[in-house]
Design a protein around this motif. Sequence first.
Motif, PDB file in Angstrom:
ATOM      1  N   TYR A 222       0.840  -1.193   0.000  1.00  0.00           N
ATOM      2  CA  TYR A 222       0.000   0.000   0.000  1.00  0.00           C
ATOM      3  C   TYR A 222       0.877   1.245   0.000  1.00  0.00           C
ATOM      4  O   TYR A 222       2.021   1.225   0.453  1.00  0.00           O
ATOM      5  N   ILE A 223       0.301   2.316  -0.493  1.00  0.00           N
ATOM      6  CA  ILE A 223       0.936   3.629  -0.478  1.00  0.00           C
ATOM      7  C   ILE A 223       0.028   4.545   0.325  1.00  0.00           C
ATOM      8  O   ILE A 223      -1.186   4.574   0.105  1.00  0.00           O
ATOM      9  N   HIS A 224       0.594   5.273   1.271  1.00  0.00           N
ATOM     10  CA  HIS A 224      -0.198   6.179   2.105  1.00  0.00           C
ATOM     11  C   HIS A 224      -0.678   7.373   1.285  1.00  0.00           C
ATOM     12  O   HIS A 224      -1.844   7.723   1.297  1.00  0.00           O
ATOM     13  N   GLY A 225       0.243   8.024   0.601  1.00  0.00           N
ATOM     14  CA  GLY A 225      -0.102   9.104  -0.309  1.00  0.00           C
ATOM     15  C   GLY A 225      -0.218  10.486   0.303  1.00  0.00           C
ATOM     16  O   GLY A 225      -0.263  11.471  -0.430  1.00  0.00           O
ATOM     17  N   CYS A 226      -0.263  10.598   1.628  1.00  0.00           N
ATOM     18  CA  CYS A 226      -0.486  11.920   2.220  1.00  0.00           C
ATOM     19  C   CYS A 226       0.143  12.022   3.615  1.00  0.00           C
ATOM     20  O   CYS A 226      -0.442  12.591   4.530  1.00  0.00           O
ATOM     21  N   LEU A 227       1.325  11.448   3.790  1.00  0.00           N
ATOM     22  CA  LEU A 227       1.995  11.504   5.089  1.00  0.00           C
ATOM     23  C   LEU A 227       2.495  12.922   5.346  1.00  0.00           C
ATOM     24  O   LEU A 227       3.123  13.538   4.485  1.00  0.00           O
ATOM     25  N   CYS A 228       2.189  13.437   6.533  1.00  0.00           N
ATOM     26  CA  CYS A 228       2.662  14.762   6.931  1.00  0.00           C
ATOM     27  C   CYS A 228       2.637  14.850   8.452  1.00  0.00           C
ATOM     28  O   CYS A 228       1.995  14.044   9.113  1.00  0.00           O
ATOM     29  N   THR A 229       3.333  15.822   9.003  1.00  0.00           N
ATOM     30  CA  THR A 229       3.384  15.943  10.459  1.00  0.00           C
ATOM     31  C   THR A 229       2.008  16.179  11.048  1.00  0.00           C
ATOM     32  O   THR A 229       1.715  15.706  12.147  1.00  0.00           O
ATOM     33  N   GLY A 230       1.141  16.883  10.345  1.00  0.00           N
ATOM     34  CA  GLY A 230      -0.209  17.116  10.838  1.00  0.00           C
ATOM     35  C   GLY A 230      -1.053  15.851  10.880  1.00  0.00           C
ATOM     36  O   GLY A 230      -2.100  15.818  11.509  1.00  0.00           O
ATOM     37  N   GLY A 231      -0.586  14.807  10.209  1.00  0.00           N
ATOM     38  CA  GLY A 231      -1.300  13.537  10.176  1.00  0.00           C
ATOM     39  C   GLY A 231      -0.732  12.515  11.134  1.00  0.00           C
ATOM     40  O   GLY A 231      -1.018  11.323  11.024  1.00  0.00           O
TER      41      GLY A 231
ATOM     42  N   SER B 147       3.450  14.463 -12.047  1.00  0.00           N
ATOM     43  CA  SER B 147       2.697  13.485 -12.843  1.00  0.00           C
ATOM     44  C   SER B 147       1.708  12.636 -12.053  1.00  0.00           C
ATOM     45  O   SER B 147       1.074  11.760 -12.625  1.00  0.00           O
ATOM     46  N   GLY B 148       1.604  12.872 -10.749  1.00  0.00           N
ATOM     47  CA  GLY B 148       0.697  12.064  -9.945  1.00  0.00           C
ATOM     48  C   GLY B 148       1.200  10.653  -9.722  1.00  0.00           C
ATOM     49  O   GLY B 148       0.438   9.757  -9.403  1.00  0.00           O
ATOM     50  N   GLU B 149       2.507  10.456  -9.851  1.00  0.00           N
ATOM     51  CA  GLU B 149       3.114   9.128  -9.720  1.00  0.00           C
ATOM     52  C   GLU B 149       3.441   8.831  -8.258  1.00  0.00           C
ATOM     53  O   GLU B 149       4.407   9.337  -7.705  1.00  0.00           O
ATOM     54  N   PHE B 150       2.608   7.993  -7.630  1.00  0.00           N
ATOM     55  CA  PHE B 150       2.805   7.599  -6.241  1.00  0.00           C
ATOM     56  C   PHE B 150       3.555   6.277  -6.179  1.00  0.00           C
ATOM     57  O   PHE B 150       3.373   5.410  -7.027  1.00  0.00           O
ATOM     58  N   SER B 151       4.370   6.127  -5.141  1.00  0.00           N
ATOM     59  CA  SER B 151       5.089   4.876  -4.897  1.00  0.00           C
ATOM     60  C   SER B 151       5.542   4.882  -3.434  1.00  0.00           C
ATOM     61  O   SER B 151       5.358   5.878  -2.730  1.00  0.00           O
ATOM     62  N   GLU B 152       6.137   3.776  -3.019  1.00  0.00           N
ATOM     63  CA  GLU B 152       6.728   3.773  -1.681  1.00  0.00           C
ATOM     64  C   GLU B 152       7.737   4.915  -1.579  1.00  0.00           C
ATOM     65  O   GLU B 152       7.845   5.575  -0.540  1.00  0.00           O
ATOM     66  N   LYS B 153       8.454   5.174  -2.664  1.00  0.00           N
ATOM     67  CA  LYS B 153       9.484   6.211  -2.639  1.00  0.00           C
ATOM     68  C   LYS B 153       8.886   7.616  -2.494  1.00  0.00           C
ATOM     69  O   LYS B 153       9.526   8.500  -1.935  1.00  0.00           O
ATOM     70  N   SER B 154       7.665   7.837  -2.980  1.00  0.00           N
ATOM     71  CA  SER B 154       7.036   9.145  -2.747  1.00  0.00           C
ATOM     72  C   SER B 154       6.634   9.274  -1.274  1.00  0.00           C
ATOM     73  O   SER B 154       6.725  10.356  -0.694  1.00  0.00           O
ATOM     74  N   ASP B 155       6.215   8.156  -0.660  1.00  0.00           N
ATOM     75  CA  ASP B 155       5.960   8.178   0.788  1.00  0.00           C
ATOM     76  C   ASP B 155       7.251   8.396   1.569  1.00  0.00           C
ATOM     77  O   ASP B 155       7.254   9.072   2.599  1.00  0.00           O
ATOM     78  N   VAL B 156       8.357   7.841   1.076  1.00  0.00           N
ATOM     79  CA  VAL B 156       9.659   8.041   1.732  1.00  0.00           C
ATOM     80  C   VAL B 156      10.033   9.524   1.694  1.00  0.00           C
ATOM     81  O   VAL B 156      10.544  10.058   2.676  1.00  0.00           O
ATOM     82  N   TRP B 157       9.789  10.182   0.568  1.00  0.00           N
ATOM     83  CA  TRP B 157      10.039  11.626   0.476  1.00  0.00           C
ATOM     84  C   TRP B 157       9.300  12.343   1.611  1.00  0.00           C
ATOM     85  O   TRP B 157       9.873  13.149   2.335  1.00  0.00           O
ATOM     86  N   SER B 158       8.012  12.022   1.737  1.00  0.00           N
ATOM     87  CA  SER B 158       7.192  12.657   2.768  1.00  0.00           C
ATOM     88  C   SER B 158       7.740  12.369   4.167  1.00  0.00           C
ATOM     89  O   SER B 158       7.772  13.253   5.027  1.00  0.00           O
ATOM     90  N   PHE B 159       8.196  11.150   4.379  1.00  0.00           N
ATOM     91  CA  PHE B 159       8.792  10.790   5.666  1.00  0.00           C
ATOM     92  C   PHE B 159      10.054  11.615   5.928  1.00  0.00           C
ATOM     93  O   PHE B 159      10.295  12.055   7.057  1.00  0.00           O
TER      94      PHE B 159
END
Length: 163
Positions: free
Chosen positions: A27-36, A81-93
């Motif tokens: 799964y991909i979270h897609g919206c990880l942030c400190t407020g979450g 491009s709206g390209e989500f992946s584990e690596k986009s969640d890693v960016w957010s982390f």
Amino acid sequence: MDNSLRVRLDICLEIVNGMTYIASKSYIHGCLCTGGVILCGGNVWKISRFRYIHRVDEDCEGWEDIVESDEGEIAPEVLSSGEFSEKSDVWSFGVVMNELFRGEDLTLEGFTPGQLKTFRHEIDQKAIECCKTNPKERPVFATLQHFIEKQCNKLRYSAANQK
């Protein structure tokens, strides 16, 4: 928030444990942030904002809403491009890590200023690695989990030796 590096590292460990679990289930979270990231009581922190969670092999419905939000934790490939992946969640982390550990007033009882500086540098370098422009150069959550656990063990070992 407590200025103790230990408390912030515990929060970071809770987040990375949750994100490692999500990634392990494809799964991909897609919206990880400190407020979450919410405090559930005691020293238990949980990830929230699961509105955009989706399987790796599925498109994320409504990703444009995420891009239009004021969250600064969005990876460049999602913005372009709206390209989500584990690596986009890693960016957010990585952004969340940076927010957790920023500030000169962080304390670490029993550590010399030099030890504290080294410890913070290691954390900062890992956050930078998470936010590399090329997603292929970012670590996966299992690697980040190992790193954070190692940092926690350093603190525990240090605390045990001070007694």
